[in-house]
Write an enzyme that holds these catalytic residues in place. Structure first.
Site, PDB file in Angstrom:
ATOM      1  N   HIS A 250       1.011  -1.287  -0.053  1.00  0.00           N
ATOM      2  CA  HIS A 250      -0.270   0.359  -0.112  1.00  0.00           C
ATOM      3  C   HIS A 250       0.940   0.994  -0.069  1.00  0.00           C
ATOM      4  O   HIS A 250       1.184   1.858   1.132  1.00  0.00           O
ATOM      5  CB  HIS A 250      -0.814   0.047   1.422  1.00  0.00           C
ATOM      6  CG  HIS A 250      -1.898   1.788   0.782  1.00  0.00           C
ATOM      7  ND1 HIS A 250      -3.735   1.089   1.941  1.00  0.00           N
ATOM      8  CD2 HIS A 250      -2.023   2.476  -0.044  1.00  0.00           C
ATOM      9  CE1 HIS A 250      -4.037   1.880   1.642  1.00  0.00           C
ATOM     10  NE2 HIS A 250      -2.961   3.092   1.518  1.00  0.00           N
TER      11      HIS A 250
ATOM     12  N   GLU B 212      -3.050  -1.393  -3.022  1.00  0.00           N
ATOM     13  CA  GLU B 212      -3.629  -0.814  -2.928  1.00  0.00           C
ATOM     14  C   GLU B 212      -3.210   0.326  -2.355  1.00  0.00           C
ATOM     15  O   GLU B 212      -2.096   1.087  -2.480  1.00  0.00           O
ATOM     16  CB  GLU B 212      -3.817  -1.389  -0.663  1.00  0.00           C
ATOM     17  CG  GLU B 212      -4.300  -2.307  -0.467  1.00  0.00           C
ATOM     18  CD  GLU B 212      -4.621  -2.997   0.932  1.00  0.00           C
ATOM     19  OE1 GLU B 212      -5.339  -3.813   0.771  1.00  0.00           O
ATOM     20  OE2 GLU B 212      -3.800  -2.362   0.775  1.00  0.00           O
TER      21      GLU B 212
ATOM     22  N   HIS C 288      -8.126  -5.681   7.564  1.00  0.00           N
ATOM     23  CA  HIS C 288      -7.595  -4.454   8.335  1.00  0.00           C
ATOM     24  C   HIS C 288      -8.513  -4.828   9.806  1.00  0.00           C
ATOM     25  O   HIS C 288      -9.117  -5.480  10.329  1.00  0.00           O
ATOM     26  CB  HIS C 288      -8.230  -2.970   8.050  1.00  0.00           C
ATOM     27  CG  HIS C 288      -7.952  -2.401   8.707  1.00  0.00           C
ATOM     28  ND1 HIS C 288      -7.239  -1.131   7.923  1.00  0.00           N
ATOM     29  CD2 HIS C 288      -7.753  -1.906   9.992  1.00  0.00           C
ATOM     30  CE1 HIS C 288      -6.450  -0.369   8.473  1.00  0.00           C
ATOM     31  NE2 HIS C 288      -7.074  -0.061   9.834  1.00  0.00           N
TER      32      HIS C 288
END
Length: 237
Positions: free
Chosen positions: A43, A70, A190
């Site tokens: 990410h 991401e 998450h």
């Protein structure tokens, strides 16, 4: 079996804290795959405070499982993804100064923007996923963007599960069922951990992939990377 994608941002954070190239991000990704990980997630953020854009390029020839990038689809991120061409791009509405992802997309408000971005990625053969909160109308909105998959934002579940509230899984289960009915693939991520991943997997039907970074790396400090990856794979069977 649900695929385990290992988010290696924390490895980059550790490297950047001292400069140099220890630990080596590319080598860690290679090792994680050798230990059984079925995907690698990164990410990159605009300030490159952990994963750098060059890391995304360097990882491309070494990730032979699924490669998931991401990020918030600002221009520089879109250009990076189109250059690297990962297996999947996951769109996350990060604020520039966000410490970590903290909300899913409003797929209704941002429909036109998401439609355009997703169309461009899919034109280049890149599978798309949208980070969403477990809200039924947002799942319906995601379907209208043309995305291939959604990624359920699981922080609320993880927080409540740690307090003993197993009913926190219900909105996720409902959203997963709706997404499947609408023809959307289902990912999640998450704050998933060894503590909660098996319960989540057992209650979310059609779960294709989980992306786990912070917890997995933290757990590995005590238990070892290879061992922890195997523990996740066993819980995801």
């Amino acid at each position: 079996m649900t695929k385990l994608s290992v988010n290696i941002n924390k490895i980059a954070t550790l490297r950047n804290s001292r400069g140099g190239d220890m630990p080596n991000v590319v080598q860690f990704a290679k090792d994680a795959q050798q230990f059984g990980a079925e995907g690698i997630t990164i990410h990159p953020r605009p300030d490159e405070r952990h994963i750098r854009y060059q890391d995304a390029r360097d990882l491309k020839p070494e990730v032979y499982t699924e490669y998931n990038i991401e990020g918030n689809p600002i221009e520089s991120f879109v250009n990076l993804v189109l250059e690297v061409k990962p297996t999947q791009v996951t769109l996350v509405p990060d604020a520039v100064d966000a410490i970590t992802s903290n909300a899913g997309w409003d797929t209704i408000k941002h429909k036109d923007f998401l439609v355009d971005v997703i169309k461009e990625f899919k034109r280049h053969g890149i599978r798309t996923s949208i980070f969403v909160d477990p809200v039924l109308k947002q799942i319906e909105g995601a379907k209208n963007t043309g995305t291939d998959r959604i990624e359920l934002y699981t922080e609320a579940f993880a927080d409540q599960y740690s307090l003993g509230n197993k009913d926190a899984i219900k909105p996720y289960a409902e959203c997963a069922e709706l997404a499947h009915t609408l023809g959307l693939g289902i990912n999640a991520g998450h704050d998933l951990s060894l503590e909660n991943i098996q319960f989540f997997k057992e209650n979310i039907t059609h779960l294709l992939e989980v992306s786990i970074g912070h917890a997995l790396i933290s757990e590995s400090l005590y238990l070892g990377v290879e061992n922890v990856i195997q523990m996740y794979l066993n819980k995801l069977k």
